[in-house]
Design an enzyme around this catalytic site. Structure first.
Site, PDB file in Angstrom:
ATOM      1  N   HIS A   1      -8.093  -1.850   6.491  1.00 17.71           N
ATOM      2  CA  HIS A   1      -8.281  -3.165   7.105  1.00 17.71           C
ATOM      3  C   HIS A   1      -8.829  -4.138   6.053  1.00 17.71           C
ATOM      4  O   HIS A   1      -9.730  -3.784   5.291  1.00 17.71           O
ATOM      5  CB  HIS A   1      -9.266  -3.046   8.282  1.00 17.71           C
ATOM      6  CG  HIS A   1      -9.430  -4.327   9.004  1.00 17.71           C
ATOM      7  ND1 HIS A   1      -8.477  -4.829   9.870  1.00 17.71           N
ATOM      8  CD2 HIS A   1     -10.423  -5.256   8.963  1.00 17.71           C
ATOM      9  CE1 HIS A   1      -8.880  -5.998  10.340  1.00 17.71           C
ATOM     10  NE2 HIS A   1     -10.058  -6.284   9.802  1.00 17.71           N
TER      11      HIS A   1
ATOM     12  N   ASN B   1       0.839  -1.211   0.000  1.00 22.13           N
ATOM     13  CA  ASN B   1       0.000   0.000   0.000  1.00 22.13           C
ATOM     14  C   ASN B   1       0.868   1.252   0.000  1.00 22.13           C
ATOM     15  O   ASN B   1       0.601   2.210  -0.730  1.00 22.13           O
ATOM     16  CB  ASN B   1      -0.931  -0.004   1.222  1.00 22.13           C
ATOM     17  CG  ASN B   1      -2.146  -0.883   1.009  1.00 22.13           C
ATOM     18  OD1 ASN B   1      -3.054  -0.534   0.258  1.00 22.13           O
ATOM     19  ND2 ASN B   1      -2.169  -2.051   1.647  1.00 22.13           N
TER      20      ASN B   1
ATOM     21  N   MET C   1       0.430  -3.039  12.456  1.00 25.47           N
ATOM     22  CA  MET C   1      -0.099  -4.184  13.176  1.00 25.47           C
ATOM     23  C   MET C   1      -0.017  -4.034  14.705  1.00 25.47           C
ATOM     24  O   MET C   1      -0.049  -5.027  15.423  1.00 25.47           O
ATOM     25  CB  MET C   1       0.623  -5.468  12.729  1.00 25.47           C
ATOM     26  CG  MET C   1       0.522  -5.735  11.238  1.00 25.47           C
ATOM     27  SD  MET C   1      -1.147  -5.634  10.553  1.00 25.47           S
ATOM     28  CE  MET C   1      -1.570  -7.348  10.504  1.00 25.47           C
TER      29      MET C   1
HETATM   30  C1  GAR Z   1      -3.061  -4.947   4.291  1.00 29.86           C
HETATM   31  O1  GAR Z   1      -3.832  -5.989   3.749  1.00 29.86           O
HETATM   32  C2  GAR Z   1      -3.845  -4.239   5.393  1.00 29.86           C
HETATM   33  O2  GAR Z   1      -5.207  -4.187   5.149  1.00 29.86           O
HETATM   34  C3  GAR Z   1      -3.519  -5.114   6.571  1.00 29.86           C
HETATM   35  O3  GAR Z   1      -2.165  -5.404   6.438  1.00 29.86           O
HETATM   36  C4  GAR Z   1      -1.860  -5.512   5.042  1.00 29.86           C
HETATM   37  C5  GAR Z   1      -0.598  -4.748   4.747  1.00 29.86           C
HETATM   38  O4  GAR Z   1      -0.181  -4.972   3.431  1.00 29.86           O
HETATM   39  N1  GAR Z   1      -3.819  -4.454   7.821  1.00 29.86           N
HETATM   40  C6  GAR Z   1      -4.322  -5.074   8.869  1.00 29.86           C
HETATM   41  O5  GAR Z   1      -4.558  -6.263   8.883  1.00 29.86           O
HETATM   42  C7  GAR Z   1      -4.582  -4.185  10.065  1.00 29.86           C
HETATM   43  N2  GAR Z   1      -5.359  -4.865  11.039  1.00 29.86           N
HETATM   44  P1  GAR Z   1       1.001  -4.136   2.811  1.00 29.86           P
HETATM   45  O6  GAR Z   1       2.117  -4.114   3.855  1.00 29.86           O
HETATM   46  O7  GAR Z   1       1.414  -4.901   1.594  1.00 29.86           O
HETATM   47  O8  GAR Z   1       0.503  -2.759   2.502  1.00 29.86           O
END
Ligand code: GAR
Length: 218
Positions: free
Chosen positions: A130, A35, A111
């Site tokens: 999320h 992201n 996290m």
């Molecule tokens: C994403 O899917 C986000 O929605 C999730 O962590 C991932 C990070 O992906 N967040 C959670 O689960 C928060 N509770 P990334 O590091 O590739 O952006």
């Protein structure tokens, strides 16, 4: 990735709003940073008017750190294990953000559950992405839980952060079907694809609300 699947995004916003000067943001991330990478790309290609002032990560080995280095984005590692108390860990993050003078804090794969003191310090200025259709499947295992429950539909949500975990006013959601062929990997990829669509648009929505002191999405 193969994006030939049906999805629904609501509200149906197609383009981000323009900001001049650019919206100053801080990113909090603990993971791979896909992201974050998308935001870097959109910012550098002038498709999203954001100025990423800093990335803060609690994990020195996280992929997001490498991405910040490669793109010359200022970053700071603040490891919870370096602090005896959660309060001191959070204070370090608070002080860092305050020194950076940002308007919006974006949790993009962050996290750690933050205390109400932290959340209230930046009231209405923190948003989180999320990987579920909130209020279903809160917590850190959302994609897996949606699959284990045999949900037929899941997705991702961006919301303002409130002291209660994965709560707070929703800004945007994207929904998709879970098919019989899906496994954790395929579903995660699809959800990430949608996250990369709604997070930038949600940042622009939240930024617009902040700059115009609005309480609702319009
Ligand atoms: C994403 O899917 C986000 O929605 C999730 O962590 C991932 C990070 O992906 N967040 C959670 O689960 C928060 N509770 P990334 O590091 O590739 O952006």
């Amino acid at each position: 990735m193969d994006n030939s699947f049906d999805f629904l995004i609501s509200p149906n916003i197609l383009k981000p709003k323009r900001f001049s000067p650019k919206l100053r943001i801080a990113i909090l991330a603990s993971g791979e940073g896909s992201n974050f990478q998308e935001l870097i790309y959109l910012s550098k290609s002038n498709k999203l008017d954001i100025d990423i002032k800093i990335l803060i990560s609690n994990r020195p080995e996280a992929g997001c750190i490498l991405k910040a280095k490669k793109s010359n984005i200022c970053f700071k590692i603040i490891k919870n294990s370096d602090y005896e108390k959660k309060e001191s860990f959070e204070n370090e993050i608070i002080n860092t953000i305050k020194k950076t003078d940002v308007e919006l804090i974006v949790m993009a794969g962050w996290m750690k559950i933050m205390s109400s003191k932290f959340v209230n310090e930046f009231k209405n200025k923190i948003i989180n992405i999320h990987p579920s259709l909130l209020p279903s499947f809160k917590g850190n295992n959302a994609i897996n839980e949606a699959m284990s429950c045999c949900s037929k539909i899941t997705g991702c949500s961006v919301h303002f952060v409130e002291p209660e975990v994965d709560s707070g006013r929703l800004i945007m959601q994207a929904a998709l079907s879970i098919t019989n062929e899906d496994n954790l990997e395929t579903l995660s990829k699809k959800i990430h694809f949608l996250e990369h669509k709604i997070l930038p648009l949600s940042i622009s929505q939240a930024g617009f609300m902040l700059r115009n002191d609005l309480k609702d999405n319009d």
